[in-house]
Scaffold this active site. Structure first.
Site, short mmCIF file in Angstrom:
data_model
loop_
_atom_site.label_atom_id
_atom_site.label_comp_id
_atom_site.label_asym_id
_atom_site.label_seq_id
_atom_site.Cartn_x
_atom_site.Cartn_y
_atom_site.Cartn_z
CD GLU A 263 5.66 -14.18 -16.55
OE1 GLU A 263 5.19 -14.81 -17.66
OE2 GLU A 263 4.98 -14.26 -15.28
CG HIS A 282 3.89 -17.76 -15.89
ND1 HIS A 282 3.50 -16.76 -16.08
CD2 HIS A 282 2.65 -18.52 -15.36
CE1 HIS A 282 2.15 -16.53 -16.00
NE2 HIS A 282 1.83 -17.67 -15.49
#
Length: 327
Positions: A263, A282
């Site tokens: 990420e 997220h």
């Protein structure tokens, strides 16, 4: 009085609580950047650390000679080296049930978006040549479908409440609760993962990350053809390459993913080019309302630790503040 290091940007209400604490003698450093190198140079001054999603490694813990308590701005702590804290008798706290509604709502958004093929529908409107996509009848209903919730804690139960409102058939898998005593309510447990995979039309994941993916190629193959997979928990719970293969083959019809192995994802991420997958950054627990609750509670946990009033239900490891530590 204690010095607090805040690593990562907080909602203004959390910052206001920090300033209120200074009137009692607390001091603090506030680093908005979310990275370990940004706060590590200040860790030696800290009696307490409020930390967002960035790692807290054993190497950084070793620099923290004064550190007594780490307060996670959230409920997960997989980025924190817990054994390193335990070795030093440093307490780790979480914020408790502040994000279950946010994550549950996001889960249902991803499930609806995947079932209705929202990206393909959006594209067919923006590109008139694709308007005829609507006649392929790819969109499906949630009503009457079998929905498996893997992990039946606070978030899982909120998801179940919402899914039941859509007239879904909801079951759950949670070995811990199955051994402890299954909670009352309309959601029955499945005996094991294999049973649940074979039963479900849609699956959502609400469990911590482990050493190996919970859902790999074998588990995906065991799922019903045309099933939907949702992950709002953590990257690494699903084998990304195996899921991408299952999506391309059509065995898994669609997916909704809020978390990833890396990420932010790179251009090489296998889901970037798949329009049957709905992606989000997220963000399941990052509503404005939830961010305020997490900021306030993560700071309050530090204050309560030094006051000797910390709620033991929010403590992850076995160490508790003592009169000596709170002095």
């Amino acid at each position: 009085m204690p010095h607090i290091l805040v690593a990562g940007k907080l909602h203004p209400s959390g910052v206001a609580l920090l300033h209120d604490a200074t009137r009692r003698g607390f001091t603090f450093d506030y680093i908005e950047e979310v990275s370990e190198p940004s706060y590590a140079p200040l860790i030696h001054r800290a009696d307490a650390l409020v930390i967002r999603t960035q790692p807290l490694s054993a190497a950084t813990v070793a620099l923290a000679n004064r550190l007594r308590v780490v307060s996670r701005h959230g409920v997960g702590y997989d980025a924190v080296d817990l054994p390193a804290l335990n070795t030093r008798d440093i307490t780790l706290t979480i914020v408790g049930d502040v994000n279950s509604v946010s994550v549950a709502e996001h889960t249902m958004m991803l499930l609806l978006s995947a079932a209705k093929r929202v990206l393909r529908g959006d594209n067919s409107v923006r590109n008139p040549a694709h308007w005829g996509w609507r006649n392929q009848l790819e969109a499906s209903e949630l009503s009457g479908k079998n929905f498996l919730i893997i992990g039946y804690g606070r978030i899982g139960r909120q998801v179940a409440r919402l899914a039941l409102a859509f007239d879904m058939n909801v079951r759950a898998l949670d070995p811990y609760l199955a051994s402890k005593g299954w909670p009352e309510g309309p959601v029955a447990p499945v005996t094991n993962l294999a049973e649940g995979l074979a039963w479900a039309d849609a699956i959502t994941l609400n469990v911590p990350r482990a050493d190996q993916p919970l859902i790999g190629a074998a588990e995906l193959a065991a799922m019903r053809p045309g099933a939907i997979l949702i992950n709002t928990a953590r990257g690494g719970i699903v084998d990304e390459a195996a899921l991408a293969d299952a999506l391309r083959s059509g065995h898994i019809a669609a997916a909704g993913l809020d978390v990833f192995d890396v990420e932010p994802p790179t251009a090489a991420n296998p889901f970037i080019g798949l329009d049957q997958v709905v992606l989000s950054p997220h963000i399941a627990g990052l509503t404005a309302e939830c961010a305020e609750r997490m900021a306030i509670m993560s700071v309050q946990n530090v204050i309560d630790y030094f006051d000797g009033t910390l709620d033991s239900a929010l403590v992850i490891n076995t160490f508790r503040p003592t009169t000596e530590k709170s002095a």
